[in-house]
Scaffold this active site. Structure first.
Site, mmCIF file in Angstrom:
data_model
loop_
_atom_site.group_PDB
_atom_site.id
_atom_site.type_symbol
_atom_site.label_atom_id
_atom_site.label_comp_id
_atom_site.label_asym_id
_atom_site.label_seq_id
_atom_site.Cartn_x
_atom_site.Cartn_y
_atom_site.Cartn_z
ATOM 1 N N SER A 66 0.841 -1.204 0.000
ATOM 2 C CA SER A 66 0.000 0.000 0.000
ATOM 3 C C SER A 66 0.868 1.242 0.000
ATOM 4 O O SER A 66 1.983 1.244 0.546
ATOM 5 C CB SER A 66 -0.845 -0.036 1.272
ATOM 6 N N TYR A 110 -1.766 -1.063 10.966
ATOM 7 C CA TYR A 110 -2.036 -1.631 9.632
ATOM 8 C C TYR A 110 -0.847 -1.380 8.708
ATOM 9 O O TYR A 110 -0.325 -2.301 8.061
ATOM 10 C CB TYR A 110 -3.324 -1.025 9.036
ATOM 11 N N LYS A 138 2.139 -3.880 6.678
ATOM 12 C CA LYS A 138 2.528 -3.873 5.255
ATOM 13 C C LYS A 138 4.047 -3.708 5.137
ATOM 14 O O LYS A 138 4.705 -4.393 4.341
ATOM 15 C CB LYS A 138 1.816 -2.744 4.503
HETATM 16 P P1 NAD Z 1 -10.931 -7.024 1.493
HETATM 17 O O1 NAD Z 1 -11.087 -6.999 2.974
HETATM 18 O O2 NAD Z 1 -12.121 -6.748 0.655
HETATM 19 O O3 NAD Z 1 -10.304 -8.425 1.039
HETATM 20 C C1 NAD Z 1 -9.416 -9.152 1.847
HETATM 21 C C2 NAD Z 1 -9.911 -10.588 1.887
HETATM 22 O O4 NAD Z 1 -9.019 -11.370 2.689
HETATM 23 C C3 NAD Z 1 -11.311 -10.729 2.511
HETATM 24 O O5 NAD Z 1 -12.113 -11.504 1.653
HETATM 25 C C4 NAD Z 1 -11.053 -11.440 3.830
HETATM 26 O O6 NAD Z 1 -12.137 -12.260 4.213
HETATM 27 C C5 NAD Z 1 -9.787 -12.233 3.515
HETATM 28 N N1 NAD Z 1 -8.944 -12.541 4.674
HETATM 29 C C6 NAD Z 1 -8.456 -11.698 5.615
HETATM 30 N N2 NAD Z 1 -7.704 -12.366 6.495
HETATM 31 C C7 NAD Z 1 -7.703 -13.670 6.101
HETATM 32 C C8 NAD Z 1 -7.096 -14.856 6.620
HETATM 33 N N3 NAD Z 1 -6.376 -14.840 7.745
HETATM 34 N N4 NAD Z 1 -7.295 -16.015 5.956
HETATM 35 C C9 NAD Z 1 -8.046 -16.055 4.829
HETATM 36 N N5 NAD Z 1 -8.655 -14.975 4.311
HETATM 37 C C10 NAD Z 1 -8.471 -13.792 4.953
HETATM 38 O O7 NAD Z 1 -9.758 -6.009 1.139
HETATM 39 P P2 NAD Z 1 -9.292 -5.452 -0.287
HETATM 40 O O8 NAD Z 1 -9.653 -4.027 -0.340
HETATM 41 O O9 NAD Z 1 -9.712 -6.374 -1.343
HETATM 42 O O10 NAD Z 1 -7.714 -5.517 -0.081
HETATM 43 C C11 NAD Z 1 -6.947 -6.619 -0.514
HETATM 44 C C12 NAD Z 1 -5.510 -6.406 -0.091
HETATM 45 O O11 NAD Z 1 -5.041 -5.161 -0.625
HETATM 46 C C13 NAD Z 1 -5.324 -6.296 1.425
HETATM 47 O O12 NAD Z 1 -4.114 -6.929 1.765
HETATM 48 C C14 NAD Z 1 -5.225 -4.802 1.666
HETATM 49 O O13 NAD Z 1 -4.459 -4.493 2.807
HETATM 50 C C15 NAD Z 1 -4.511 -4.357 0.404
HETATM 51 N N6 NAD Z 1 -4.766 -2.938 0.074
HETATM 52 C C16 NAD Z 1 -6.050 -2.495 -0.004
HETATM 53 C C17 NAD Z 1 -6.289 -1.149 -0.287
HETATM 54 C C18 NAD Z 1 -7.690 -0.614 -0.331
HETATM 55 O O14 NAD Z 1 -7.862 0.611 -0.191
HETATM 56 N N7 NAD Z 1 -8.713 -1.423 -0.554
HETATM 57 C C19 NAD Z 1 -5.206 -0.287 -0.505
HETATM 58 C C20 NAD Z 1 -3.916 -0.783 -0.432
HETATM 59 C C21 NAD Z 1 -3.701 -2.128 -0.132
HETATM 60 C C1 WQD Z 2 -9.330 9.806 1.183
HETATM 61 C C2 WQD Z 2 -9.499 11.310 1.446
HETATM 62 C C3 WQD Z 2 -9.798 11.839 3.768
HETATM 63 C C4 WQD Z 2 -13.670 9.793 4.213
HETATM 64 C C5 WQD Z 2 -6.798 4.693 3.145
HETATM 65 C C6 WQD Z 2 -5.720 4.001 3.944
HETATM 66 C C7 WQD Z 2 -4.613 3.551 3.020
HETATM 67 C C8 WQD Z 2 -5.148 2.710 1.857
HETATM 68 C C9 WQD Z 2 -6.289 3.384 1.168
HETATM 69 C C10 WQD Z 2 -5.034 0.393 2.442
HETATM 70 C C11 WQD Z 2 -8.741 11.803 2.669
HETATM 71 C C12 WQD Z 2 -11.055 12.164 2.995
HETATM 72 C C13 WQD Z 2 -12.488 10.302 3.715
HETATM 73 C C14 WQD Z 2 -14.705 10.688 4.582
HETATM 74 C C15 WQD Z 2 -13.301 12.531 3.917
HETATM 75 N N1 WQD Z 2 -5.691 1.453 2.309
HETATM 76 N N2 WQD Z 2 -12.307 11.651 3.570
HETATM 77 N N3 WQD Z 2 -14.482 12.025 4.405
HETATM 78 O O1 WQD Z 2 -6.998 7.720 3.994
HETATM 79 O O2 WQD Z 2 -6.150 8.134 1.633
HETATM 80 O O3 WQD Z 2 -6.230 5.836 2.501
HETATM 81 O O4 WQD Z 2 -7.287 3.788 2.120
HETATM 82 O O5 WQD Z 2 -3.870 0.205 2.302
HETATM 83 O O6 WQD Z 2 -3.722 2.837 3.815
HETATM 84 O O7 WQD Z 2 -5.218 4.914 4.918
HETATM 85 O O8 WQD Z 2 -8.346 6.956 1.967
HETATM 86 O O9 WQD Z 2 -10.699 7.058 1.295
HETATM 87 O O10 WQD Z 2 -10.140 7.066 3.762
HETATM 88 O O11 WQD Z 2 -9.620 9.083 2.387
HETATM 89 O O12 WQD Z 2 -13.154 13.753 3.801
HETATM 90 O O13 WQD Z 2 -15.784 10.305 5.058
HETATM 91 O O14 WQD Z 2 -10.894 11.542 1.752
HETATM 92 O O15 WQD Z 2 -9.560 12.803 4.774
HETATM 93 O O16 WQD Z 2 -8.292 13.104 2.382
HETATM 94 P P1 WQD Z 2 -6.887 7.272 2.602
HETATM 95 P P2 WQD Z 2 -9.780 7.471 2.377
#
Ligand code: NAD
Ligand code: WQD
Length: 337
Positions: free
Chosen positions: A124, A148, A152
């Site tokens: 991330s 979190y 990562k």
């Molecule tokens: P999500 O929660 O929708 O998907 C994650 C999946 O993993 C879920 O289906 C959950 O049930 C499963 N899971 C969690 N722990 C598990 C375990 N111990 N064993 C088996 N299954 C397990 O999340 P997502 O948004 O699809 O994210 C996928 C990956 O990408 C995650 O690692 C997340 O940290 C990373 N990521 C997400 C974002 C985002 O904003 N969505 C941003 C950057 C990185």
């Molecule tokens: C985006 C912008 C908020 C909600 C997060 C995690 C990051 C990654 C992606 C996993 C910011 C603003 C938000 C609301 C708002 N996930 N906001 N009102 O914080 O950039 O990233 O998700 O790896 O690790 O931190 O994403 O969508 O929460 O916020 O004003 O109700 O929207 O302040 O500027 P963020 P976000």
């Protein structure tokens, strides 16, 4: 040979499955449904008309995971499974460290045992902490501000040590920026439980009348309009980056890191306006206090992903808003609709 997808029922996993199945890849999927629903997998079958093997397995159950890898001809893995809510990770750090880190260690041990030393890991942009400047390149210093993000960063370091100890591994670390949007069919999308933490699911629920008003967390950031700037990327573009990463991993060994973003920063107000334009719906909002831990600006320089993986984002912000609303409209209560 098959590709193991961990966390395939989740938001990014389900979209990635569609791209891989459409590319003719054989998939074996594990998920424990701790943050997803079995229905997402049914929808993947419906969109693609293709099948895959699924096992309800927790990565913390190493024996069950061992059996899946041993019996299914796995030669590579895309590792999505993990917990991802920043606020929850501050409240429940042990849950996050145990699930994300122990889960990944179990997975890597089992993959190594059966010679499946090819992995794409979901990292991330959070690993860049509060960057000194934007756009961010992969060589920027790494730091985090919450458990979190710490998981990562620790997993990135663990993967580096695994490669250093055994150069047969091929490891791609994809650092996602802010994934949003949904598949064009409207059959799969982001399905947050309870009040959404992230901007797009919140706006979408305001548009659908499920919530009254968006709170914009601060308008005194050091950005053109004072609201936070991020690099939003369509989840289908993100899914396609995994296909490119696996294709590369099949030809080289090593460990490498890629920013997966568009390279364009949009403010919260830009997103509100883009959403209104894409859907024709007025989004009520009010300006409230800053959310602790938020930063001014975060967007990628995605050049390396283009040069090395041959990947770049295709969808623009209006596509992302339109597709996210299309999913919401067709599934007012997510997969429970
Ligand atoms: P999500 O929660 O929708 O998907 C994650 C999946 O993993 C879920 O289906 C959950 O049930 C499963 N899971 C969690 N722990 C598990 C375990 N111990 N064993 C088996 N299954 C397990 O999340 P997502 O948004 O699809 O994210 C996928 C990956 O990408 C995650 O690692 C997340 O940290 C990373 N990521 C997400 C974002 C985002 O904003 N969505 C941003 C950057 C990185
Ligand atoms: C985006 C912008 C908020 C909600 C997060 C995690 C990051 C990654 C992606 C996993 C910011 C603003 C938000 C609301 C708002 N996930 N906001 N009102 O914080 O950039 O990233 O998700 O790896 O690790 O931190 O994403 O969508 O929460 O916020 O004003 O109700 O929207 O302040 O500027 P963020 P976000």
């Amino acid at each position: 040979m098959a590709i193991l997808i961990t966390g395939g029922a989740g938001y990014i996993g389900s979209h990635t499955m569609v791209e891989f199945l459409n590319a003719g890849r054989e998939l074996v999927v594990v998920d424990n449904f701790m943050n997803s629903k079995p229905e997402a997998l049914e929808r993947v079958r419906k969109i693609t008309g293709k099948d895959f093997k699924f096992f309800q397995v927790d990565l913390l159950d190493k024996e069950a995971l061992d059996k899946v890898v041993r019996e299914n001809n796995i030669d590579s893995c895309i590792h999505f499974a993990g917990l991802k809510a920043v606020g929850e990770s501050c409240a429940k750090p042990m849950l996050y460290y145990h699930n994300n880190i122990t889960g990944t260690l179990n997975l890597c041990e089992v993959l190594a045992k059966y010679g499946a030393k090819r992995i794409v890991f979901s990292s991330s942009a959070t690993v860049y902490g509060n960057p000194a400047s934007v756009p961010i390149t992969e060589d920027f210093p790494l730091s985090t501000t919450n458990p979190y993000g710490e998981t990562k960063l620790m997993i990135e370091r663990i993967l580096k040590d695994i490669y250093n100890a055994d150069n047969e591994w091929s490891i791609s670390v994809l650092r996602y920026f802010n994934p949003i949007g949904a598949h064009k069919s409207g059959l799969i999308g982001e399905d947050p439980q309870g009040i959404p933490n992230n901007l797009l699911p919140y706006i979408t629920q305001v548009a659908a009348g499920r919530r009254e008003c968006l709170s914009i967390f601060g308008n005194d950031y050091n950005t053109p309009d004072g609201t936070g700037v991020r690099d939003y990327i369509h989840v289908v573009d993100l899914a396609r980056a995994h296909l490119k990463a696996i294709e590369l991993a099949e030809t080289v060994t090593g460990i490498d890191y890629f920013n997966i973003g568009t390279g364009v920063g949009y403010s919260v107000l830009d997103i509100v306006h883009a959403y209104e334009k894409a859907t024709g719906i007025k989004i009520n909002y009010k300006i409230t206090a800053r959310r602790p831990g938020d930063i001014d600006e975060c967007y990628a320089n995605p050049k390396k992903a283009y040069e090395v993986l041959g990947w770049k984002a295709e969808n623009n912000i209006e596509d992302m808003c339109r597709d996210s609303y299309n999913w919401q409209r067709q599934n007012p209560n997510g997969y429970d609709s």
